[in-house]
Scaffold this active site. Structure first.
Site, PDB file in Angstrom:
ATOM      1  N   ASN A 189      43.277  43.469  39.252  1.00 43.36           N
ATOM      2  CA  ASN A 189      44.369  42.908  39.634  1.00 43.36           C
ATOM      3  C   ASN A 189      45.267  43.975  40.465  1.00 43.36           C
ATOM      4  O   ASN A 189      46.335  43.246  41.104  1.00 43.36           O
ATOM      5  CB  ASN A 189      45.159  42.275  38.543  1.00 43.36           C
ATOM      6  CG  ASN A 189      44.408  41.134  37.966  1.00 43.36           C
ATOM      7  OD1 ASN A 189      43.383  40.870  38.563  1.00 43.36           O
ATOM      8  ND2 ASN A 189      44.929  40.598  36.935  1.00 43.36           N
ATOM      9  N   LYS A 190      45.219  45.239  40.553  1.00 44.13           N
ATOM     10  CA  LYS A 190      46.414  45.980  41.277  1.00 44.13           C
ATOM     11  C   LYS A 190      45.855  46.326  42.495  1.00 44.13           C
ATOM     12  O   LYS A 190      44.700  45.783  42.992  1.00 44.13           O
ATOM     13  CB  LYS A 190      46.138  47.420  40.330  1.00 44.13           C
ATOM     14  CG  LYS A 190      46.421  47.363  39.102  1.00 44.13           C
ATOM     15  CD  LYS A 190      47.818  46.907  38.622  1.00 44.13           C
ATOM     16  CE  LYS A 190      48.420  47.426  37.343  1.00 44.13           C
ATOM     17  NZ  LYS A 190      47.721  46.803  35.830  1.00 44.13           N
TER      18      LYS A 190
END
Ligand SMILES: *Cc1c(COP(=O)(O)O)cnc(C)c1O
Length: 387
Positions: A189-190
């Site tokens: 998700n980064k």
């Protein structure tokens, strides 16, 4: 009508075909775990961080644990951090046997309140772990002023801040003598990903050598057949397959950040700011210079809503919009309550923890998508206001 529109998750990785082909090549190469791709990735990361030593790992979490170990922090030591973060930020302090000390957030930036950090320092304090929540940088001038005056180590939890800057200088580089350990995460998700992974930026080769030992069973190798173990290390190495994903992400970083800023700016255009202020639905800090806009988060107006956050999420989900809750206040988890924390200890973090709603934001979103989310959120809020 919204049924025909595509579902918008709160985030989504962007992996190009060249990277997918590159992963296939690594899989066929005969060397799939830590090897040449990890070395290449580390060299690129080091270049990004102004030549500082950087080592890659299989998570961001372990890099913070390892930084604490390199700094010699353990039982009897206190480490100050924020109660509003992913729980790994304070779990690593417990993991090394040290004592977490929380300082409440600033309600506007939602990052740790540095004045409260200073007030929480005791003779046992050894380090500070600040978090750049949603990529909005903690004030580095103030942070390092405190750290230098009190001789404290800093482990920057910059998990969400890859691509962010402080006064235009990249987080991860040394800027006017500032900078100590910097931890980045490359979780899926980064802003850039290795699927799972992370890296630690350090100060010198001695720290990097220790990091390598903590990364893999404490093992040191010499010559053709020499091996020695002097400390207890873990199993935290990144695979070449994962590193190849990261190498394919780095060239897109600037474009990703520019697109995220553009989308975030569009949220401010599409959301009626007067209406939001009137009902006390709090928007994030408008920073289009330093933040990488890892997330766009509003704080729902709990005093004005007839329904709970979970209901807002369900209603948005029914309209094809995914949302997140980054994050509940750490000190109210059972593990931390058992250690003595309770409701009311950190009111600003608790308010944010109860009311944060993460809206969709990722590089392949369109301005129309942002408009759609804004309209649907506004509709849900308007339909469920207390009179
Ligand atoms: C993602 C994240 C971490 C942990 O990273 P992992 O790679 O999942 O271990 C730590 N702190 C913050 C603030 C994060 O967002």
């Amino acid at each position: 009508m919204s049924n025909s529109l595509p579902f918008l998750p709160f985030t989504r990785p962007t992996i190009d075909e060249e990277t997918i082909q590159g992963v296939v090549d690594v899989l066929r190469s005969g060397w799939i775990t830590s090897g040449p791709k990890v070395k290449e990735f580390e060299a690129k990361l080091s270049e990004y961080c102004g030549g500082r030593p950087v080592r890659a790992f299989n998570s961001g979490t372990c890099t913070m644990e390892i930084a604490l170990r390199i700094a010699g922090i353990g039982p009897g030591d206190e480490v100050i951090t924020t109660p509003l973060s992913w729980v790994s930020t304070s779990n690593v302090i417990l993991e090394v046997g040290a004592t977490p000390v929380f300082a409440d957030i600033d309600p506007v930036s939602r990052n740790i309140d540095l004045n409260k950090v200073e007030a929480a320092i005791t003779p046992k304090t050894r380090a500070i772990i600040p978090v750049d929540l949603s990529g909005l940088p903690v004030n580095r001038d103030h942070l390092y002023d405190i750290a230098l005056r009190h001789k404290l180590r800093v482990i920057e939890d910059a998990a969400q801040a890859f691509g962010s800057t402080w006064k235009g200088e990249r987080i991860g580089t040394k800027f006017q003598g500032q900078g100590d350990f910097v931890s980045f995460s490359f979780h899926a998700n980064k802003n850039i990903t290795t699927i799972e992974g992370g890296c630690l930026v350090m100060n010198n080769e001695a720290e990097a050598k220790l990091a390598e030992q903590y990364r893999l069973q404490g093992v040191q190798r010499f010559g053709m057949d020499g091996m020695e173990v002097e400390l207890v290390g873990g199993k935290f190495n990144l695979t070449d397959v994962a590193a190849r994903v990261g190498l394919g992400q780095l060239p897109h970083l600037d474009a990703f950040t520019i697109k995220r800023r553009e989308l975030a700016q569009h949220y401010f255009t599409c959301l009626d700011q007067d209406f939001m202020a009137e009902i006390d639905c709090r928007l994030p800090t408008k920073d289009f210079l330093d933040s990488n806009w890892h997330m766009f988060q509003v704080l729902l107006p709990e005093a004005r809503l007839k329904i709970k956050r979970a209901d807002v999420m369900t209603k948005l989900n029914e309209r094809g919009i995914g949302t997140g809750i980054h994050y509940p206040a750490i000190h109210l988890f059972t593990l931390y309550r058992r250690l003595g924390w309770k409701d009311g200890d950190f009111p600003h973090a608790e308010y944010a923890g109860r009311n944060t709603l993460t809206l969709p934001l990722y590089p392949t979103m369109t301005l129309e998508d942002v408009e759609r989310v804004s309209i649907e959120l506004t509709r849900v809020l308007k339909d469920h206001l207390k009179s």
